[in-house]
Design an enzyme around this catalytic site. Structure first.
Site, PDB file in Angstrom:
ATOM      1  N   ASP A  77      32.166 -23.318  46.392  1.00 28.32           N
ATOM      2  CA  ASP A  77      30.836 -23.203  45.809  1.00 28.32           C
ATOM      3  C   ASP A  77      30.829 -24.120  44.589  1.00 28.32           C
ATOM      4  OD1 ASP A  77      28.285 -22.057  44.958  1.00 28.32           O
ATOM      5  OD2 ASP A  77      29.485 -21.051  43.417  1.00 28.32           O
TER       6      ASP A  77
ATOM      7  N   ASP B  36      28.024 -24.324  41.635  1.00 30.43           N
ATOM      8  CA  ASP B  36      27.540 -23.801  40.360  1.00 30.43           C
ATOM      9  C   ASP B  36      28.232 -22.482  40.011  1.00 30.43           C
ATOM     10  OD1 ASP B  36      25.513 -25.884  40.009  1.00 30.43           O
ATOM     11  OD2 ASP B  36      24.536 -24.940  41.725  1.00 30.43           O
TER      12      ASP B  36
ATOM     13  N   ASP C 291      31.806 -17.702  43.173  1.00 33.30           N
ATOM     14  CA  ASP C 291      31.589 -16.703  42.118  1.00 33.30           C
ATOM     15  C   ASP C 291      30.528 -15.678  42.493  1.00 33.30           C
ATOM     16  OD1 ASP C 291      29.432 -18.551  41.955  1.00 33.30           O
ATOM     17  OD2 ASP C 291      29.098 -17.999  39.858  1.00 33.30           O
TER      18      ASP C 291
HETATM   19 MG    MG Z   1      27.893 -20.001  42.321  1.00 36.60          MG
END
Ligand code: MG
Length: 192
Positions: free
Chosen positions: A8, A10, A148
């Site tokens: 991922d 961001d 995240d």
């Molecule tokens: Mg993310």
């Protein structure tokens, strides 16, 4: 060590800066609902306009972020060991490329291996992971998805790859979906 690493972007390779509640308010979308799915429920003409606006709003975040602690070191380590590196993001590919450039991480990723929301069905769909593995001729049991957010881990589980929760706060709210939890990408370097 797995051969295929899918990140991922961001909040995983970069420091988390997106304020999704603010984005929802600016777009007039309901609180608590994922952005892309909320937009998809609107009539086509309205959805198209919302996507243009979302692209512009997310572009504002590009220069606000920076590489996550340990990101550069981990990517250098993986590249030196011949790993395949890909990005799977719910952001647009253009914004992802701009973010990678701003963070000085773009050299690690072939642009064809940066999968945005328009290149594959967005996470939690496993489509982007499958697409990357197909392009590398790789197997799920030799691959890892790192992220995240819950959707990163759900996509990894659905694709049958191992999953890593990355959470600088150490809280790991979706740890039941993760094979490993790290507070920093630096923990994934050998010997840590
Ligand atoms: Mg993310």
């Amino acid at each position: 060590m797995p051969r295929h690493w899918i990140f991922d972007l961001d909040g995983t390779l970069t420091r988390a800066v997106h304020d999704f509640d603010l984005l929802r308010r600016e777009l007039g979308l309901p609180a608590g609902q994922p952005l892309l799915e909320a937009i998809a429920e609107r009539p086509a003409s309205e959805a198209a306009a919302l996507h243009v606006r979302l692209d512009a709003l997310e572009a504002d975040y590009v220069s606000a972020t920076g590489p996550a602690p340990g990101a550069l070191e981990l990517l250098e380590h993986l590249r030196a060991h011949g790993a395949h590196l890909g990005i799977l993001t719910r952001n647009s590919r253009a914004n992802a490329q701009a973010t990678l450039a701003h963070c000085e991480l773009a050299a690690f990723f072939d642009p064809a291996h940066v999968i945005g929301r328009d290149e594959a069905e967005p996470k939690p769909s496993p489509a982007g992971i499958r697409s990357l593995l197909d392009s590398w001729g790789g197997r799920p049991d030799d691959a890892v998805m790192l992220g995240d957010f819950r959707y990163d881990l759900l996509a990894g589980r659905a694709a049958g790859v191992s999953t890593v929760s990355v959470d600088p706060s150490g809280q790991h709210p979706w740890r039941e979906l993760a094979d490993r939890c790290v507070n920093s990408l630096a923990e994934l370097l050998d010997g840590r």
